[in-house]
Design an enzyme around this catalytic site. Structure first.
Site, PDB file in Angstrom:
ATOM      1  N   TYR A  54       4.979 -11.689 -10.399  1.00 14.98           N
ATOM      2  CA  TYR A  54       4.065 -10.657 -10.883  1.00 14.98           C
ATOM      3  C   TYR A  54       4.818  -9.519 -11.603  1.00 14.98           C
ATOM      4  O   TYR A  54       4.869  -9.485 -12.820  1.00 14.98           O
ATOM      5  CB  TYR A  54       3.143 -10.125  -9.766  1.00 14.98           C
ATOM      6  N   VAL A  84      -9.147 -11.427  -4.363  1.00 18.56           N
ATOM      7  CA  VAL A  84      -9.596 -12.669  -4.980  1.00 18.56           C
ATOM      8  C   VAL A  84     -10.636 -12.326  -6.050  1.00 18.56           C
ATOM      9  O   VAL A  84     -11.713 -11.823  -5.735  1.00 18.56           O
ATOM     10  CB  VAL A  84     -10.239 -13.596  -3.922  1.00 18.56           C
TER      11      VAL A  84
END
Ligand code: NAD
Length: 388
Positions: A233, A272
């Site tokens: 990331y 999510v």
């Protein structure tokens, strides 16, 4: 039509209109149950239909009493194909807002294009005159620039390849996954799509058209995460784009300081959403993080995150930032005790232990919710009109 989930890889190709409406209603009720905030009265949300953008729109409307203009890229139902969840969410939001006397209009089209920027400006001029808060919450796989070039973002590391544990959500097994390093072109393309260039183009266009209130605020969303996911990331292609987003916030602040415009990046929690499901290694981290944060009663979804951002970090033009000027609602996620526990679980997690150590149910529940499934009190055997 009876609508059931059809999951293909990271995506569900169907969406349930009633489930999506319930999700929106629950988010509205959540915001109503919290203290009001003052973050803006006329709010433009770019990327308004799902995830953090939808939560921002709901929190602005129901927390700050704002008129909201949203930009999204969604598909209406056609034949037996359901609409996308963002379409149903938005229709539901507009219906609730209208009933509650809150202005809500939405433009469906490519936010990267000049055409949609122009259309947005004319709606603002006609209906709102000016806007005082601009939320930039796009998550897109590609961007076509004005000269017709198409840039595609990639989720890769930079420098050398990276190998670590990966959760295969299709069969709940854990195996090693290797993420290859991106080429220079791939890094550049990801920055083009997910960096700050388009955000700045929006601000430039809004300023040139004189539709930004004096002392307006603009916020774009970012993520950092723990060291464990840095190679994929923070130090990966998406992290490079987020660095660019932050630099852009500084540039916007300089360029338009005479108008009192203030630009911020808000660093949010890992959740999510349709965008985050596709990032390798991250789903395993998220199932463990969910488990630990729920145990400590610190778990938040998009609406809790944005409500906290609006009520505690940017209320009444008082901005609570870190040392380099970023708004932070990833503070609970990155708390040392939380991360220590997650790291311990990470070491122990394998195919045999993941059911017990990770919050797989919580992950899947959130995943299905994104598409309006597994929502309480929805009759999934009932016939529904999918063309809303
Ligand atoms: P999401 O996929 O739920 O939402 C994306 C939104 O962008 C949708 O409204 C979609 O319609 C819109 N969109 C996409 N392409 C578009 C286009 N070309 N034109 C107009 N609209 C378009 O994503 P999300 O997870 O809510 O992400 C929003 C932002 O928050 C991103 O910048 C992301 O990096 C950031 N963020 C996400 C997380 C996370 O864990 N999900 C954490 C921190 C920050």
């Amino acid at each position: 039509m009876i609508v059931q989930p059809k999951v293909r890889g990271f995506i569900c190709t169907t969406a349930h209109p009633i489930g999506c409406r319930k999700n929106v209603e629950e988010q509205i009720n959540y915001v109503k149950s919290k203290p009001a905030c003052h973050v803006g009265k006329k709010v433009l949300v770019i990327g308004c239909s799902t995830g953090y953008g939808l939560a921002s729109r709901i929190a602005a409307a129901y927390g700050s009493g704002a008129a909201t203009l949203g930009i999204m890229f969604e598909k209406q139902a056609s034949g037996k194909r359901t609409a996308t969840p963002g379409w149903y969410n938005t229709k539901a939001f507009e219906t609730f807002a209208e009933k509650d006397g809150l202005y809500a209009k939405t433009i469906n089209g490519d936010a990267f294009s000049d055409e949609i920027k122009e259309q947005t400006i004319s709606v603002i001029k006609e209906d709102l005159e000016k806007v005082d808060l601009v939320i930039y919450s796009l998550a897109a796989p590609r961007r076509t620039t004005a000269d017709g070039t198409v840039y595609s973002s990639v989720l890769k590391t930079t420098g050398t390849e990276f190998t670590n544990k990966n959760l295969n959500l299709m069969n709940n097994t854990i195996a090693e996954a290797t993420i290859p390093p991106a080429s220079e072109e791939e890094i550049t393309a990801t920055i083009k799509v997910m960096g700050g260039e388009d955000w700045k183009e929006w601000i430039r266009a809004l300023n040139a058209a004189d539709v930004l209130e004096e002392n307006a605020v603009t916020v774009a969303y970012s993520y950092i995460g723990p060291e464990l996911t840095y190679p994929v990331y923070k130090n990966g292609t998406i992290g490079k784009a987020k660095d660019h987003l932050y630099q852009t916030s500084q540039e916007i602040n300089k360029e338009w300081q005479n108008n009192g415009l203030q630009a911020f990046v808000s660093v949010n929690k890992a959740l999510v959403t349709q965008a985050s499901c596709a990032i390798p290694i991250v789903p395993l981290y998220m199932t463990l993080l969910y488990k630990v944060m729920k145990k400590h009663n610190l778990h938040e979804g998009c609406i809790e995150q944005i409500t906290r951002l609006f009520t505690e970090k940017m209320n009444n033009h008082t901005f609570i930032t870190d040392e380099i000027g970023r708004l932070r609602v990833d503070d609970y996620e990155l708390r040392e005790d939380i991360q220590q526990e997650v790291m311990k679980l990470w070491e122990q997690a394998d195919t045999d232990t993941i059911q017990e150590l990770g919050d797989l149910d919580g992950y899947w529940e959130d995943f299905y919710h994104l598409f309006g499934f597994a929502v309480k009190d929805v009759d999934y055997e009932a016939d529904v009109d999918i063309d809303i």
